[in-house]
Motif scaffolding. Structure first.
Motif, PDB file in Angstrom:
ATOM      1  N   ALA A 141      48.787  42.128  43.997  1.00  0.00           N
ATOM      2  CA  ALA A 141      47.926  43.304  43.999  1.00  0.00           C
ATOM      3  C   ALA A 141      46.983  43.396  42.800  1.00  0.00           C
ATOM      4  O   ALA A 141      46.013  44.148  42.840  1.00  0.00           O
ATOM      5  CB  ALA A 141      48.791  44.562  44.071  1.00  0.00           C
ATOM      6  N   GLY A 142      47.243  42.667  41.737  1.00  0.00           N
ATOM      7  CA  GLY A 142      46.349  42.748  40.576  1.00  0.00           C
ATOM      8  C   GLY A 142      45.199  41.764  40.602  1.00  0.00           C
ATOM      9  O   GLY A 142      44.516  41.577  39.590  1.00  0.00           O
ATOM     10  N   SER A 143      44.935  41.156  41.747  1.00  0.00           N
ATOM     11  CA  SER A 143      43.958  40.067  41.820  1.00  0.00           C
ATOM     12  C   SER A 143      42.510  40.556  41.922  1.00  0.00           C
ATOM     13  O   SER A 143      42.228  41.580  42.546  1.00  0.00           O
ATOM     14  CB  SER A 143      44.264  39.167  43.032  1.00  0.00           C
ATOM     15  N   ALA A 144      41.608  39.785  41.311  1.00  0.00           N
ATOM     16  CA  ALA A 144      40.153  39.940  41.426  1.00  0.00           C
ATOM     17  C   ALA A 144      39.640  41.321  41.020  1.00  0.00           C
ATOM     18  O   ALA A 144      38.808  41.905  41.737  1.00  0.00           O
ATOM     19  CB  ALA A 144      39.682  39.573  42.831  1.00  0.00           C
ATOM     20  N   PRO A 145      40.047  41.858  39.874  1.00  0.00           N
ATOM     21  CA  PRO A 145      39.550  43.182  39.486  1.00  0.00           C
ATOM     22  C   PRO A 145      38.048  43.206  39.196  1.00  0.00           C
ATOM     23  O   PRO A 145      37.382  44.208  39.475  1.00  0.00           O
ATOM     24  CB  PRO A 145      40.362  43.524  38.230  1.00  0.00           C
ATOM     25  N   ALA A 146      37.510  42.123  38.646  1.00  0.00           N
ATOM     26  CA  ALA A 146      36.069  42.095  38.337  1.00  0.00           C
ATOM     27  C   ALA A 146      35.245  42.132  39.617  1.00  0.00           C
ATOM     28  O   ALA A 146      34.236  42.855  39.706  1.00  0.00           O
ATOM     29  CB  ALA A 146      35.728  40.867  37.504  1.00  0.00           C
ATOM     30  N   LEU A 147      35.659  41.378  40.623  1.00  0.00           N
ATOM     31  CA  LEU A 147      34.936  41.375  41.893  1.00  0.00           C
ATOM     32  C   LEU A 147      35.107  42.711  42.615  1.00  0.00           C
ATOM     33  O   LEU A 147      34.147  43.228  43.200  1.00  0.00           O
ATOM     34  CB  LEU A 147      35.421  40.228  42.774  1.00  0.00           C
ATOM     35  N   ARG A 148      36.296  43.277  42.586  1.00  0.00           N
ATOM     36  CA  ARG A 148      36.517  44.584  43.215  1.00  0.00           C
ATOM     37  C   ARG A 148      35.596  45.634  42.600  1.00  0.00           C
ATOM     38  O   ARG A 148      34.990  46.451  43.303  1.00  0.00           O
ATOM     39  CB  ARG A 148      37.980  45.010  43.051  1.00  0.00           C
TER      40      ARG A 148
END
Length: 252
Positions: A136-143
């Motif tokens: 669930a902590g993946s790709a925060p910059a893209l999100r």
């Protein structure tokens, strides 16, 4: 009482097409498979730590054959399946394997509890499942960039994902006698959002949702790019984080 129906979150046909495209793209540039490579290496290390020498193994999602080759070299009879052609929501032969590795595939199945039950049933008594998936902590910059592009009308452009607590609950619900769930972060630096998206395509990580969001227009796409690069460090690189969740379950 009416049967409970599993919600359709992911489109199986789209999921299959995404994985077929990933196979083509990663064959041309194996370096783009860094998440899968990390999962394979980690799974091998876990087997060594547990001193587990399986005699018959099932490997799901081993796009480049590295996990299967490792197990074969250790004396295991290996069945390796391509997730583009393998239905993880269908039953496996009962008790056929003493080890199952699932690599980067379970995060896009509709019936995840059901898939885990089938994997458990496919294990012989004492068998072990090691399943690695994006957490669930993946790709925060893209999100963050996607939210900026959609402004006050956000669309579902990113997949829902499982966290550590959810992973532990899933293993318990699936009937594994013992469970271990842990996660780690893999940080990758990018000079542009487009480079990140290209890598995600090559790794089969693009949108497989049933409800396809409207495409970003030119202006919104540029907003996303600018927001993404606004998160850059002094060297002009954005650190994107991928959380890798590993579920380990033992069958009694």
């Amino acid at each position: 009482m009416a049967n409970q129906r599993v919600p359709r979150i992911f489109n199986p046909a789209r999921r299959r097409a995404i994985r077929q495209r990933a196979a083509r793209l990663s064959a041309a540039d194996p370096a783009a498979s860094y998440i899968l490579a990390d999962m394979v290496e980690d799974t091998q290390e876990r087997l060594a730590f547990m001193r587990l020498a399986p005699t018959r193994s099932l490997v799901i999602g081993d796009r480049h054959g590295e996990m299967a080759a490792h197990l074969s070299a250790e004396g295991s009879e290996v069945v390796s399946v391509d997730p583009a052609d393998f239905d993880e929501e269908a039953p496996l032969p009962w008790g056929a394997f003493d080890f199952i590795a699932s690599l980067a595939t379970l995060d896009t199945v509709n019936d995840l509890p059901g898939a885990l039950i089938h994997l458990r049933n496919g294990l012989a008594p004492g068998g072990v499942l090691i399943a690695s998936l994006l957490g669930a902590g993946s790709a925060p910059a893209l999100r963050s960039a996607m939210l900026a592009a959609d402004a006050d009308r956000p669309a579902a452009r990113m997949h829902p994902m499982v966290d550590r607590r959810g992973g532990a609950d899933l293993l318990q619900r699936s009937g594994f006698a013992r469970q271990v769930v842990d996660s780690r972060s893999l940080d990758v630096r990018y000079g542009s959002m487009d480079a990140l998206v290209n890598d995600m395509r090559a790794q089969g990580m693009t949108n497989a949702l049933v409800s396809s969001p409207p495409p970003l227009g030119r202006a919104a796409r540029e907003t996303a790019r600018q927001h993404f690069i606004s998160q850059a460090d002094d060297a002009g690189r954005v650190t994107e984080t991928f959380e890798i969740l590993t579920l380990t379950g033992w069958k009694s």
